[in-house]
Design an enzyme around this catalytic site. Structure first.
Site, short mmCIF file in Angstrom:
data_model
loop_
_atom_site.label_atom_id
_atom_site.label_comp_id
_atom_site.label_asym_id
_atom_site.label_seq_id
_atom_site.Cartn_x
_atom_site.Cartn_y
_atom_site.Cartn_z
N HIS A 22 0.85 -1.20 0.00
CA HIS A 22 0.00 0.00 0.00
C HIS A 22 0.88 1.25 0.00
O HIS A 22 0.58 2.24 -0.66
CB HIS A 22 -0.91 0.04 1.23
CG HIS A 22 -1.76 -1.18 1.41
ND1 HIS A 22 -1.74 -1.93 2.56
CD2 HIS A 22 -2.63 -1.78 0.58
CE1 HIS A 22 -2.60 -2.93 2.44
NE2 HIS A 22 -3.15 -2.87 1.24
N CYS A 130 -12.15 -10.48 -3.22
CA CYS A 130 -12.07 -9.49 -4.32
C CYS A 130 -13.30 -8.61 -4.38
O CYS A 130 -13.29 -7.58 -5.05
CB CYS A 130 -11.96 -10.18 -5.68
SG CYS A 130 -10.50 -11.17 -5.91
N CYS A 144 -10.68 -18.82 -6.45
CA CYS A 144 -10.41 -17.46 -6.92
C CYS A 144 -8.99 -17.37 -7.47
O CYS A 144 -8.05 -17.80 -6.80
CB CYS A 144 -10.59 -16.47 -5.77
SG CYS A 144 -9.85 -14.88 -6.11
N LYS A 295 3.50 -12.42 -3.92
CA LYS A 295 2.73 -11.24 -3.53
C LYS A 295 2.44 -11.36 -2.04
O LYS A 295 2.12 -12.43 -1.55
CB LYS A 295 1.43 -11.19 -4.32
CG LYS A 295 0.68 -9.90 -4.09
CD LYS A 295 -0.60 -9.79 -4.88
CE LYS A 295 -1.24 -8.45 -4.54
NZ LYS A 295 -2.64 -8.56 -4.19
N1 MSP Z 1 -10.54 -1.00 -2.16
C1 MSP Z 1 -10.03 -1.41 -3.42
C2 MSP Z 1 -9.67 -0.22 -4.27
C3 MSP Z 1 -10.81 0.72 -4.54
S1 MSP Z 1 -10.29 2.11 -5.44
C4 MSP Z 1 -11.69 2.91 -5.82
C5 MSP Z 1 -8.78 -2.28 -3.20
N2 MSP Z 1 -8.17 -2.16 -2.03
S2 MSP Z 1 -6.87 -2.96 -1.59
O1 MSP Z 1 -6.55 -2.46 -0.29
O2 MSP Z 1 -7.08 -4.36 -1.70
O3 MSP Z 1 -5.76 -2.62 -2.60
C6 MSP Z 1 -5.45 -1.30 -2.83
C7 MSP Z 1 -4.23 -1.17 -3.70
O4 MSP Z 1 -3.12 -1.71 -3.06
C8 MSP Z 1 -4.36 -1.87 -5.05
O5 MSP Z 1 -3.93 -0.97 -6.03
C9 MSP Z 1 -3.41 -3.01 -4.95
O6 MSP Z 1 -2.81 -3.30 -6.17
C10 MSP Z 1 -2.38 -2.42 -4.00
N3 MSP Z 1 -1.58 -3.45 -3.41
C11 MSP Z 1 -1.92 -4.36 -2.45
N4 MSP Z 1 -0.86 -5.18 -2.27
C12 MSP Z 1 0.14 -4.84 -3.11
C13 MSP Z 1 1.45 -5.25 -3.32
N5 MSP Z 1 1.97 -6.26 -2.70
N6 MSP Z 1 2.20 -4.54 -4.20
C14 MSP Z 1 1.73 -3.41 -4.83
N7 MSP Z 1 0.51 -3.02 -4.65
C15 MSP Z 1 -0.36 -3.77 -3.89
O7 MSP Z 1 -8.40 -2.99 -4.10
#
Ligand code: MSP
Length: 505
Positions: A22, A130, A144, A295
């Protein structure tokens, strides 16, 4: 009138605590926002949390609290982490805020009035992780494809968004605006998805209550993705302050991970078209940050938390790594050893030593003040080419090259010292030549502090102060501030202690 510039991160789900995946996106958005502020833009930088949906409802239940109690607590973790990392967001949106429910209601009503929402029955395979339905063929071994966990068969009466009507409009939009999806490889992926044919998707749920009710049928709450995407409009006044909305919309950049490209580059522009608004100018999809080739899992295993790295590398050391040492676009692998090596080489050695050396020589040979003399040597061109290269790189969101250009200038300055040997000039009694070399180096340090500031704001501000400059790099305005000759003679210097102490493992 200053130019508006609107950049967003995804809003993060509150089922998870913030980890370096994040932080990677958020630090990148922050560097871009800081860079545009240096250009004098009226920047709106938005981040926040995504708090509705089944996933959050279940996380709260599992922890024996209400969804809102859960969201309050987790959302605060994100806000604290961004404060820790000196993230300069102008707003932090939570989808549970009243301003957001209002905006979502307004947006839904527009799309409904446009005739693009219809009632239907849905039966599908749903992944709660998801918050998405999957087709049979998308599954891997019945599970999934992202989470590897079983999907659930769900049947419900839903309202559908008529996405299938937007194929031609989306293709026309992306043909006219090839820059709207970056990098280029991601654009082809999205074009492929659209050309395969788009299916209508369900935008409401009756099975859960944790969401925004549909204005025309309150038995349903909005599907979490429909709700979430609208956050980008809420924060700039959608449905509340049209003048402000028109100033910042369409967004300049939505930075997103590649896993949520479809929602941002297919669903979202179609939703906006239906509501009568323009699609975003750029959606930039970056890769995943992997740890040990995998990941980071949502369950916690293998997760790395920003605070742990900050305690060792400092805020600037953390930011520098994710901007300069990880490419923004492809997948990247996080390695602690690589982070230490690069910190020592770039920050402790190159940056730290240059500052240390130049300030020490200025104290010894120039009475601790900025001299009048300049050699106007090779660093004049090096400054200009660094600035040019950095500008080009920022336009491509290539942060590694943008800051790589600054480190080229640092190496050029270190090389200039080696070549011109001010200590020998001093020994030979040539005070003017000595001062001229040091004058050039101090001038280069001023530009380095300025251009490195979007990555390492703390060390840059401290170096700025040590150079006897008033204010901070953030008060400066490009392009003028990057011109050679901005350092006033006579200012008092402060040599200070090392800016980046070496890390020994
Ligand atoms: N809530 C949705 C986004 C809604 S935007 C209108 C979501 N949230 S999330 O918390 O799961 O992911 C948010 C972002 O963090 C995504 O862009 C996701 O790709 C990114 N990442 C989560 N883990 C990641 C990594 N290990 N590396 C890079 N980015 C990653 O999806």
């Amino acid at each position: 009138m200053t130019r508006p510039f609107y950049v967003t991160t995804p809003i993060y789900y509150v089922n998870d605590v913030p980890h370096i995946g994040h932080a990677y996106t958020t630090v990148a958005a922050d560097a871009l926002a800081r860079w545009r502020r240096l250009w004098g833009d009226d920047v709106m930088f938005l981040t926040g949390t995504d708090e509705h949906g089944l996933k959050i409802q279940r996380a709260a239940e599992a922890n024996g609290v209400t969804p809102l109690e859960w969201a309050d607590c987790m959302s605060a973790r994100f806000a604290e982490t961004w404060a820790l990392l000196d993230i300069s967001n102008d707003d932090f949106i939570r989808t549970t805020e009243p301003r957001h429910s209002r905006a979502v209601g307004e947006f839904l009503q527009r799309v409904y009035d446009a005739g693009d929402i219809e009632l239907g029955t849905y039966e599908g395979l749903y992944c709660v992780g998801c918050e998405l339905y999957y087709a049979e063929d998308d599954l891997v071994g019945g599970n999934c494809p992202i989470h590897g966990t079983p999907v659930e068969r769900v049947t419900e009466e839903n309202y559908f968004f008529k996405l299938s009507r937007f194929e031609d409009r989306l293709l026309a939009h992306y043909t006219e605006h090839p820059e709207a999806i970056e990098p280029a490889g991601k654009r082809s992926e999205v074009l492929g998805i659209i050309k395969q044919g788009l299916r209508d998707f369900s935008i409401s749920r009756t099975s859960i209550s944790w969401g925004v009710p549909l204005p025309w049928d309150t038995n349903h709450v909005a599907y979490v993705w429909f709700d979430a995407l609208v956050n980008y409009c809420t924060a700039i006044g959608y449905g509340n302050d049209r003048a402000r909305f028109d100033r910042f919309w369409p967004a300049d950049y939505h930075l997103v991970g590649k896993d949520i490209l479809r929602q941002h580059a297919v669903y979202w522009p179609a939703m906006l078209m239906s509501a009568g608004e323009a699609p975003p100018k750029h959606v930039f999809a970056h890769g995943f940050l992997m740890v040990g080739g995998e990941k980071m899992s949502k369950s916690g295993a293998g997760q790395i938390y920003p605070a742990d790295l900050v305690s060792e590398f400092g805020v600037d050391g953390f930011r520098y790594h994710f901007l300069a040492d990880q490419r923004f676009g492809p997948d990247g692998d996080f390695s602690y050893e690589a982070m230490v090596a690069r910190y020592n080489a770039d920050l402790a050695n190159n940056f730290g030593n240059l500052a240390n050396r130049v300030l020490n020589m200025a104290v010894t040979y120039c009475d601790g003040v900025v001299p009048d003399e300049r050699a106007d040597g090779p660093l004049v061109d090096a400054v200009a080419s660094t600035f040019g290269a950095q500008q080009t790189a920022f336009e491509r969101l290539d942060f590694a090259s943008a800051f790589g250009a600054v480190w080229d200038l640092i190496r050029a300055a270190n090389a200039f010292i080696e070549d011109s040997k001010p200590w020998a000039l001093h020994k030979s009694g040539d005070a003017t030549a000595t001062a001229a070399v040091i004058g050039d180096c101090l001038e280069a340090l001023r530009v380095i502090a300025l251009l490195a500031s979007p990555a390492i704001p703390r060390a840059s501000a401290e170096l700025w102060r040590r150079l006897g400059l008033s204010g901070a790099p953030t008060d400066q305005r490009l392009p003028d501030a990057a011109n050679w000759g901005g350092l006033a003679a006579g200012a008092k210097l402060d040599k200070g202690t090392p800016l980046f102490p070496r890390i020994d493992t």
